[in-house]
Design an enzyme around this catalytic site. Structure first.
Site, mmCIF file in Angstrom:
data_model
loop_
_atom_site.group_PDB
_atom_site.id
_atom_site.type_symbol
_atom_site.label_atom_id
_atom_site.label_comp_id
_atom_site.label_asym_id
_atom_site.label_seq_id
_atom_site.Cartn_x
_atom_site.Cartn_y
_atom_site.Cartn_z
ATOM 1 N N SER A 12 42.774 37.951 44.840
ATOM 2 C CA SER A 12 41.384 37.512 45.034
ATOM 3 C C SER A 12 40.932 36.665 43.850
ATOM 4 O O SER A 12 40.916 37.130 42.706
ATOM 5 C CB SER A 12 40.465 38.721 45.172
ATOM 6 N N HIS A 36 43.217 34.956 48.341
ATOM 7 C CA HIS A 36 42.048 35.564 48.987
ATOM 8 C C HIS A 36 40.779 34.926 48.414
ATOM 9 O O HIS A 36 40.557 34.932 47.204
ATOM 10 C CB HIS A 36 42.077 37.063 48.703
ATOM 11 N N ASP A 38 36.798 34.955 48.501
ATOM 12 C CA ASP A 38 35.623 35.748 48.851
ATOM 13 C C ASP A 38 34.383 34.867 48.892
ATOM 14 O O ASP A 38 33.918 34.396 47.854
ATOM 15 C CB ASP A 38 35.418 36.859 47.816
ATOM 16 N N MET A 40 30.498 34.807 49.468
ATOM 17 C CA MET A 40 29.316 35.691 49.503
ATOM 18 C C MET A 40 28.067 34.820 49.486
ATOM 19 O O MET A 40 28.002 33.837 48.737
ATOM 20 C CB MET A 40 29.305 36.612 48.280
ATOM 21 N N HIS A 69 37.577 35.529 53.196
ATOM 22 C CA HIS A 69 36.841 36.769 53.492
ATOM 23 C C HIS A 69 35.351 36.446 53.427
ATOM 24 O O HIS A 69 34.802 36.264 52.345
ATOM 25 C CB HIS A 69 37.241 37.844 52.475
ATOM 26 N N MET A 71 31.750 37.298 53.481
ATOM 27 C CA MET A 71 30.704 38.324 53.352
ATOM 28 C C MET A 71 29.372 37.591 53.451
ATOM 29 O O MET A 71 28.631 37.440 52.475
ATOM 30 C CB MET A 71 30.874 39.058 52.015
ATOM 31 N N MET A 140 37.929 47.600 54.120
ATOM 32 C CA MET A 140 37.422 47.528 52.742
ATOM 33 C C MET A 140 37.620 48.882 52.061
ATOM 34 O O MET A 140 37.220 49.917 52.604
ATOM 35 C CB MET A 140 35.937 47.172 52.732
ATOM 36 N N GLY A 148 36.368 44.588 40.760
ATOM 37 C CA GLY A 148 36.497 45.554 39.672
ATOM 38 C C GLY A 148 35.969 46.948 39.959
ATOM 39 O O GLY A 148 35.798 47.739 39.032
ATOM 40 N N ASP A 178 41.297 45.872 50.755
ATOM 41 C CA ASP A 178 40.634 45.022 49.765
ATOM 42 C C ASP A 178 39.712 45.878 48.909
ATOM 43 O O ASP A 178 38.738 46.439 49.413
ATOM 44 C CB ASP A 178 39.836 43.943 50.520
ATOM 45 N N GLY A 180 40.019 47.562 44.596
ATOM 46 C CA GLY A 180 40.622 48.602 43.772
ATOM 47 C C GLY A 180 42.121 48.769 43.949
ATOM 48 O O GLY A 180 42.657 49.844 43.677
ATOM 49 N N SER A 201 41.219 42.039 40.129
ATOM 50 C CA SER A 201 41.348 42.335 38.691
ATOM 51 C C SER A 201 42.748 42.745 38.278
ATOM 52 O O SER A 201 43.175 42.425 37.173
ATOM 53 C CB SER A 201 40.363 43.428 38.261
HETATM 54 C C1 DX5 Z 1 34.844 42.607 47.005
HETATM 55 C C2 DX5 Z 1 35.833 41.549 47.396
HETATM 56 C C3 DX5 Z 1 37.194 41.779 46.887
HETATM 57 C C4 DX5 Z 1 37.324 41.828 45.381
HETATM 58 C C5 DX5 Z 1 38.428 42.768 45.031
HETATM 59 O O1 DX5 Z 1 33.679 42.433 47.739
HETATM 60 O O2 DX5 Z 1 35.922 41.468 48.812
HETATM 61 O O3 DX5 Z 1 38.108 40.838 47.425
HETATM 62 O O4 DX5 Z 1 37.584 40.588 44.801
HETATM 63 O O5 DX5 Z 1 38.459 42.902 43.654
HETATM 64 P P1 DX5 Z 1 39.303 44.044 42.924
HETATM 65 O O6 DX5 Z 1 40.735 43.870 43.334
HETATM 66 O O7 DX5 Z 1 39.055 43.757 41.486
HETATM 67 O O8 DX5 Z 1 38.744 45.359 43.371
HETATM 68 ZN ZN ZN Z 2 37.554 40.258 49.669
#
Ligand code: DX5
Ligand code: ZN
Length: 231
Positions: A12, A36, A38, A40, A69, A71, A140, A148, A178, A180, A201
């Site tokens: 990501s 990936h 994201d 938003m 992705h 959001m 998710m 993070g 997706d 952690g 991360s």
């Molecule tokens: C969160 C995102 C994830 C995020 C994951 O809303 O959809 O893709 O970047 O980040 P880590 O791998 O650090 O949890």
């Molecule tokens: Zn994502």
């Protein structure tokens, strides 16, 4: 029995340096298949990340599959634009869309792989009517909005449930997770049936990004059973 998909690692870019995105993606590319992205919008989630100009720039900077992705509250407007810009895979959160099956089918007609995403607290039953139509189910493992965060272990039974549904219906959608994900949680989700692993991360936060991706892949591959999950 449905053959399991190969493990795919999708780093990501939320955890990358946005001022140097092309170089960041080039740096991770030797260890991964997808990237990936994201999106938003500040409405579906409190954060704002990126839109069409960044998607277009990223497209010309990499040959990796762009795993978008969304959001956002208006996937009907923006998702087709990302396909037109060259993104191969689009995943949206279906509860914001009046006709999610229609949107899935429209995007597939445009040539995209299409996924739907499920928040940690939403049950699999909320997307069961969609499962016959999709290429990927994104479960998710954190609340969407920020990188993070800590992995939500309470989502693991939903991964098992999704893998069982897929196998019972001879369906072929990928199961992506997706949030952690690191080598330790990769083992858990792959044993449960996930085959497509997003990690921000734990990849971009490391000096050697391809090695970090490989560590996640190795952990996931080592945890899988013959049907893609532990018997
Ligand atoms: C969160 C995102 C994830 C995020 C994951 O809303 O959809 O893709 O970047 O980040 P880590 O791998 O650090 O949890
Ligand atoms: Zn994502």
């Amino acid at each position: 029995m449905t053959m399991p998909h190969d493990i795919v690692i999708s780093p990501s870019i939320l955890a990358a340096d946005f001022a140097d995105l092309g170089a960041e993606v080039a740096d991770v590319a030797p260890g991964v298949e997808w990237v990936h992205v994201d999106v938003m919008d500040g409405h579906y989630v409190p954060n704002i990340t990126l839109g069409n100009p960044v998607v277009a720039s990223l497209r010309s900077a990499t040959d990796l599959v762009m795993d978008m992705h969304l959001m956002i509250t208006d996937p009907r407007t923006y998702a087709p634009q990302y396909v037109e810009l060259g993104a191969e895979s689009i995943t949206f959160h279906p509860e914001v869309e009046d006709d999610p099956i229609g949107l899935v089918e429209d995007l597939r007609t445009m040539g995209a792989l299409v996924g739907v995403a499920v928040k940690p607290d939403h049950p699999l039953s909320s997307v069961v009517p969609l499962l016959d139509h999709i290429d990927m189910l994104l479960l998710m493992t954190v609340e969407p909005g920020f990188g993070g965060q800590s992995f939500r272990a309470d989502v693991v039974p939903k991964i098992v449930e999704a893998a069982a549904w897929r196998s019972a219906h001879a369906a072929t959608f990928r199961i992506e997770v997706d949030g952690g994900i690191d080598p330790g949680t990769a083992r858990t989700v792959a044993a449960a049936g996930a085959d497509t692993l997003v990690a921000g991360s734990s990849i971009f936060g490391r000096d050697d990004r391809p090695a970090a991706a490989t560590a996640i892949r190795t952990a996931a591959e080592g945890a899988r059973g013959p049907e893609g999950r532990r018997a």
